[in-house]
Design an enzyme around this catalytic site. Structure first.
Site, mmCIF file in Angstrom:
data_model
loop_
_atom_site.group_PDB
_atom_site.id
_atom_site.type_symbol
_atom_site.label_atom_id
_atom_site.label_comp_id
_atom_site.label_asym_id
_atom_site.label_seq_id
_atom_site.Cartn_x
_atom_site.Cartn_y
_atom_site.Cartn_z
ATOM 1 N N GLY A 38 -3.012 -61.764 8.181
ATOM 2 C CA GLY A 38 -1.610 -61.408 8.437
ATOM 3 C C GLY A 38 -1.134 -60.370 7.441
ATOM 4 O O GLY A 38 -0.070 -60.506 6.832
ATOM 5 N N TYR B 14 4.632 -75.594 15.719
ATOM 6 C CA TYR B 14 4.591 -74.989 14.378
ATOM 7 C C TYR B 14 4.658 -76.086 13.315
ATOM 8 O O TYR B 14 3.857 -76.110 12.387
ATOM 9 C CB TYR B 14 5.773 -74.020 14.233
ATOM 10 N N ALA B 15 5.616 -77.004 13.478
ATOM 11 C CA ALA B 15 5.748 -78.093 12.500
ATOM 12 C C ALA B 15 4.466 -78.925 12.457
ATOM 13 O O ALA B 15 3.969 -79.280 11.381
ATOM 14 C CB ALA B 15 6.948 -78.964 12.861
ATOM 15 N N ALA C 289 1.419 -77.985 13.317
ATOM 16 C CA ALA C 289 0.318 -77.199 12.742
ATOM 17 C C ALA C 289 0.455 -77.100 11.229
ATOM 18 O O ALA C 289 -0.532 -77.199 10.493
ATOM 19 C CB ALA C 289 0.297 -75.796 13.358
ATOM 20 N N LYS C 290 1.682 -76.917 10.757
ATOM 21 C CA LYS C 290 1.879 -76.771 9.308
ATOM 22 C C LYS C 290 1.637 -78.100 8.586
ATOM 23 O O LYS C 290 1.189 -78.110 7.444
ATOM 24 C CB LYS C 290 3.275 -76.217 9.015
HETATM 25 N N1 LIG Z 1 9.300 -66.328 6.428
HETATM 26 C C1 LIG Z 1 9.578 -67.593 6.214
HETATM 27 O O1 LIG Z 1 10.743 -67.994 6.040
HETATM 28 C C2 LIG Z 1 8.478 -68.611 6.174
HETATM 29 C C3 LIG Z 1 8.817 -69.937 5.882
HETATM 30 C C4 LIG Z 1 7.820 -70.880 5.827
HETATM 31 C C5 LIG Z 1 6.516 -70.508 6.037
HETATM 32 N N2 LIG Z 1 6.208 -69.216 6.339
HETATM 33 C C6 LIG Z 1 4.809 -68.877 6.570
HETATM 34 O O2 LIG Z 1 4.457 -67.758 5.798
HETATM 35 C C7 LIG Z 1 3.438 -67.011 6.456
HETATM 36 C C8 LIG Z 1 3.857 -65.549 6.585
HETATM 37 O O3 LIG Z 1 5.071 -65.525 7.289
HETATM 38 P P1 LIG Z 1 5.880 -64.210 7.525
HETATM 39 O O4 LIG Z 1 7.278 -64.596 7.789
HETATM 40 O O5 LIG Z 1 5.540 -63.214 6.435
HETATM 41 O O6 LIG Z 1 5.256 -63.760 8.910
HETATM 42 P P2 LIG Z 1 5.203 -62.326 9.575
HETATM 43 O O7 LIG Z 1 5.417 -62.511 11.018
HETATM 44 O O8 LIG Z 1 6.110 -61.402 8.846
HETATM 45 O O9 LIG Z 1 3.684 -61.919 9.338
HETATM 46 C C9 LIG Z 1 2.654 -62.582 10.022
HETATM 47 C C10 LIG Z 1 1.528 -61.579 10.275
HETATM 48 O O10 LIG Z 1 0.496 -62.280 11.002
HETATM 49 C C11 LIG Z 1 -0.008 -61.390 11.989
HETATM 50 N N3 LIG Z 1 -0.617 -62.136 13.087
HETATM 51 C C12 LIG Z 1 0.005 -62.806 14.091
HETATM 52 N N4 LIG Z 1 -0.911 -63.305 14.931
HETATM 53 C C13 LIG Z 1 -2.130 -62.942 14.463
HETATM 54 C C14 LIG Z 1 -3.455 -63.161 14.910
HETATM 55 N N5 LIG Z 1 -3.717 -63.868 16.021
HETATM 56 N N6 LIG Z 1 -4.466 -62.641 14.188
HETATM 57 C C15 LIG Z 1 -4.224 -61.929 13.067
HETATM 58 N N7 LIG Z 1 -2.980 -61.689 12.590
HETATM 59 C C16 LIG Z 1 -1.956 -62.193 13.290
HETATM 60 C C17 LIG Z 1 1.215 -60.602 12.464
HETATM 61 O O11 LIG Z 1 0.837 -59.418 13.134
HETATM 62 C C18 LIG Z 1 1.947 -60.380 11.135
HETATM 63 O O12 LIG Z 1 1.501 -59.179 10.533
HETATM 64 C C19 LIG Z 1 3.218 -67.698 7.797
HETATM 65 O O13 LIG Z 1 2.124 -68.572 7.705
HETATM 66 C C20 LIG Z 1 4.500 -68.472 7.993
HETATM 67 O O14 LIG Z 1 4.331 -69.571 8.850
HETATM 68 C C21 LIG Z 1 7.166 -68.270 6.402
#
Ligand SMILES: NC(=O)c1ccc[n+]([C@@H]2O[C@H](COP(=O)([O-])OP(=O)(O)OC[C@H]3O[C@@H](n4cnc5c(N)ncnc54)[C@H](O)[C@@H]3O)[C@@H](O)[C@H]2O)c1
Length: 250
Positions: A17, A156-157, A159-160
């Site tokens: 990602g 999502y919940a 999986a996490k």
């Molecule tokens: N932003 C928040 O508030 C938050 C809160 C809790 C947890 N998270 C977790 O943090 C992590 C990053 O979140 P974020 O908000 O930066 O997400 P984001 O959407 O900004 O980035 C996720 C990236 O994953 C890539 N992606 C999606 N599907 C894919 C696939 N099949 N193969 C390869 N890449 C793929 C997307 O293209 C994107 O670049 C995630 O695991 C998210 O669940 C985020």
């Protein structure tokens, strides 16, 4: 920006990602700290741009696809001969749904990205991590997997919550190899995705529930990735670090 001068010279890092948000920032930060960095993402355009801007390598890879993950890790093995740090960052959801509203297709899509992909990447990374003197698996979980205090997405919940158990399995299995496995659980970080998923009213209400009084920034999470990747964290494994401004305290 932290004043800690991390040194990851000689280390090989994979960040999933990597095209945006925390993943893109992690790529840049590990590279500045001297690491050789591979960014994996499904978004070829943005992923390539991040790699060009940061002098890192981008590999277009759908991490939910077993064959694509295999080809990707084979290439990393051929080029680098080992892996030191795997950061399972890719994840997320795009629709806030109830259980009743969640279709089977939505369930599979979200579970595949947030849980199955962590398994697929870890499985292919393990032989390479064994060749490192300080292997690290760092998985980004979520407050949504620890408790329920706001609407998110049922798969999502689930999986996490699942990645916390998977990460402990990895920690247990790989401890004898000196490989650690830990989870970072953020709660509310204003990435582009969150700005799309949660509207202004919800965001304002959420902010009131955060004792430290602000949303997390990408850097708040990436700092912990770097600490968990460092030699300083060598004695910690199988844990979840909650980085949430005090929103949920355990
Ligand atoms: N932003 C928040 O508030 C938050 C809160 C809790 C947890 N998270 C977790 O943090 C992590 C990053 O979140 P974020 O908000 O930066 O997400 P984001 O959407 O900004 O980035 C996720 C990236 O994953 C890539 N992606 C999606 N599907 C894919 C696939 N099949 N193969 C390869 N890449 C793929 C997307 O293209 C994107 O670049 C995630 O695991 C998210 O669940 C985020």
């Amino acid at each position: 920006m932290s004043n800690i001068n991390w040194d990851f010279s000689g280390r090989v890092v994979v960040v999933t990602g990597s095209a945006i948000g925390m993943g893109a920032d992690a790529v840049a930060r590990f590279r500045r700290a001297g690491a050789t960095v591979y960014g994996l993402d499904i978004d070829q355009e943005r992923g390539s741009q991040v790699a060009m801007d940061t002098d890192t390598t981008f590999i277009a890879c759908d991490i939910t696809n077993r064959a694509a993950v295999g080809t990707t890790f084979d290439r990393i093995a051929a080029e680098s001969g080992k892996l030191d740090i795997l950061i399972n960052n890719a994840g997320g959801f795009w629709e806030q749904l109830t259980v009743e509203e969640t279709s089977e297709g939505e369930w599979n899509k979200v579970i595949d990205l947030n849980l199955k992909a962590v398994f697929l990447c870890a499985q292919r990374a393990i032989p390479l991590l064994r060749l490192s003197s300080s292997g690290r698996i760092i998985t980004i979980g979520s407050l949504a997997g620890q408790t329920t205090m706001y609407r998110s997405s049922p798969p999502y919940a689930a999986a996490k919550a699942g990645v916390m158990a998977l990460s402990r399995n990895l920690a247990y299995e790989l401890a004898a190899d000196g490989i650690t496995s830990n989870v970072i659980a953020p709660s509310a970080v204003l990435t582009d995705r969150i700005l799309k998923v949660r509207g202004p009213e919800e965001r304002a209400a959420t902010q009131k529930t955060i004792p430290l009084g602000r949303y997390g920034e990408v850097d708040d999470i990436v700092q912990w990735m770097m600490f968990l990747a460092s030699d300083e964290s060598a004695y910690m494994t199988g844990q979840t670090i909650t980085v949430n401004g005090g929103r949920f305290m355990i």
